[in-house]
Design an enzyme around this catalytic site. Structure first.
Site, PDB file in Angstrom:
ATOM      1  CD  GLU A 255     -55.872 -18.196 -18.231  1.00 55.87           C
ATOM      2  OE1 GLU A 255     -56.673 -17.377 -18.329  1.00 55.87           O
ATOM      3  OE2 GLU A 255     -54.756 -18.081 -17.996  1.00 55.87           O
TER       4      GLU A 255
ATOM      5  CE  LYS B  58     -54.533 -16.841 -21.231  1.00 58.97           C
ATOM      6  NZ  LYS B  58     -54.823 -15.393 -21.391  1.00 58.97           N
TER       7      LYS B  58
END
Ligand code: 13P
Length: 341
Positions: free
Chosen positions: A177, A219
């Site tokens: 992420e 992500k």
């Protein structure tokens, strides 16, 4: 490492029509969100709230997995079943946030580095024993005057890659992420530039650290105007520029892309995802959601820390999960918002 194990998990995380529920707020962040609504934050109130989320009827129709925090993975549902076991029994993959937070990056005022690599191999082994199937690590990139620097992007990309390699070694599928923050008055074009540089650097580091792309989930944040930008881009432009930056940087064999909501409103986060899936571009990876605030906020506001509000809060969570599931298939329509729980 068992390559097959992480590939199977990563695929299941982005199964058709499903997304991931992020509920891994640290105790500090959870307390802030509770206190903003006048809810007292204690071990037990946080447990009750996470219990409410995970036991929401019908959740697994739209949610493949949920990301827990260290405190939560050690807690139980009311009948004494550990959360990870309850999830596995109910068709929700247990995930765990393993970074220890974003700290000031020495020598780079205004920029952050995410920590948590020391002792990570041992922590992963413990989480695996507790039933975790996947992990999350969040890097934070800030847009501002003269930032981000390459020094910051590089350091965070390297940490993400070291983390991802360790997770795959342990048989856990990593969520990678790199969040480019929405805070600030920057244009969408500036956000694109930063997202492009960040993703390019992250995938270079992932490659260098021999991370198996088929066994990981990206992500990202969306390419979007800063919150305080005077002329914010519309839904279509966000969708087009986000898919463009991904096509430019994400290898085709990455298992899936699951966005964070990053401070967008609930409806915005759903509309943007939907628009991306309506572009008519056959992306090599599924585009789905891994939202925290944009899934949880209505439920938290209804619950208010009072157990008698649990059914209404659960309905609200399942409702947002359902709308985002539709968006992951390009089948959401604003009118569906009116059928609210
Ligand atoms: P938001 O969807 O609230 O941005 O949270 C996603 C997340 O997991 C942040 O790390």
């Amino acid at each position: 490492m068992s390559a097959q194990e992480v590939i199977t998990t990563a695929k299941a995380m982005v199964a058709q029509g499903k997304g991931i529920l992020a509920m891994d707020e640290s105790t500090g962040t959870c307390t802030k969100r509770f206190e903003a609504l006048g809810i007292k934050s204690t071990d037990e109130s946080r447990r009750q709230y996470r219990d409410l989320l995970l036991t929401a009827p019908g959740l697994s129709d739209f949610i493949s997995g949920a990301i827990l925090y260290d405190e939560t993975i050690r807690q139980d549902v009311l009948d004494g079943t550990p959360f990870p076991r309850f999830m596995a029994d109910n068709g929700i993959l247990p995930g765990i946030k393993v970074d220890t937070g974003a700290k000031d990056l020495a020598g780079f005022p205004g920029e952050k580095i995410t920590e948590g690599l020391d002792g990570l191999r041992e922590r992963l082994a413990e989480y695996k024993k507790m039933g975790a199937k996947f992990t999350k690590w969040r890097a934070v990139i800030t847009i501002g005057d003269g930032i981000p620097s390459m020094g910051c992007i590089q350091a965070n990309a390297h940490a993400l890659a070291r983390y991802a390699a360790l997770c795959q070694e342990a048989g856990l599928a990593p969520i990678v992420e790199p969040e480019v923050l929405i805070d600030g008055d920057h244009t969408i074009e500036r956000c694109y530039e930063v997202a492009n540089e960040t993703l390019h650097t992250v995938f270079n580091e992932l490659y260098r650290q021999r991370v198996l792309f088929e066994g990981m989930i990206l992500k990202p944040s969306m390419v979007i105007s800063g919150k305080k930008c005077s002329k914010r881009a519309g839904v279509q432009q966000v969708a087009e520029m986000t898919v463009d930056v991904l096509l430019n940087n994400v290898p085709a064999n990455v298992a899936g892309v699951a966005f964070l909501s990053g401070g967008q409103s609930n409806e915005e986060a759903t509309a943007h995802l939907n628009a991306m899936n309506q572009l008519g571009i056959d992306t090599p990876w599924p585009l789905t959601f891994s939202y925290a605030r944009a899934l949880q906020q209505p439920a938290l506001e209804l619950w208010k820390g009072d157990q008698k509000n649990v059914p209404a809060a659960q309905k609200a969570l399942a409702f947002r999960a359902k709308l985002n599931s539709a968006a992951s298939k390009g089948a959401y329509d604003e009118k569906q918002e009116k059928q609210a729980a």
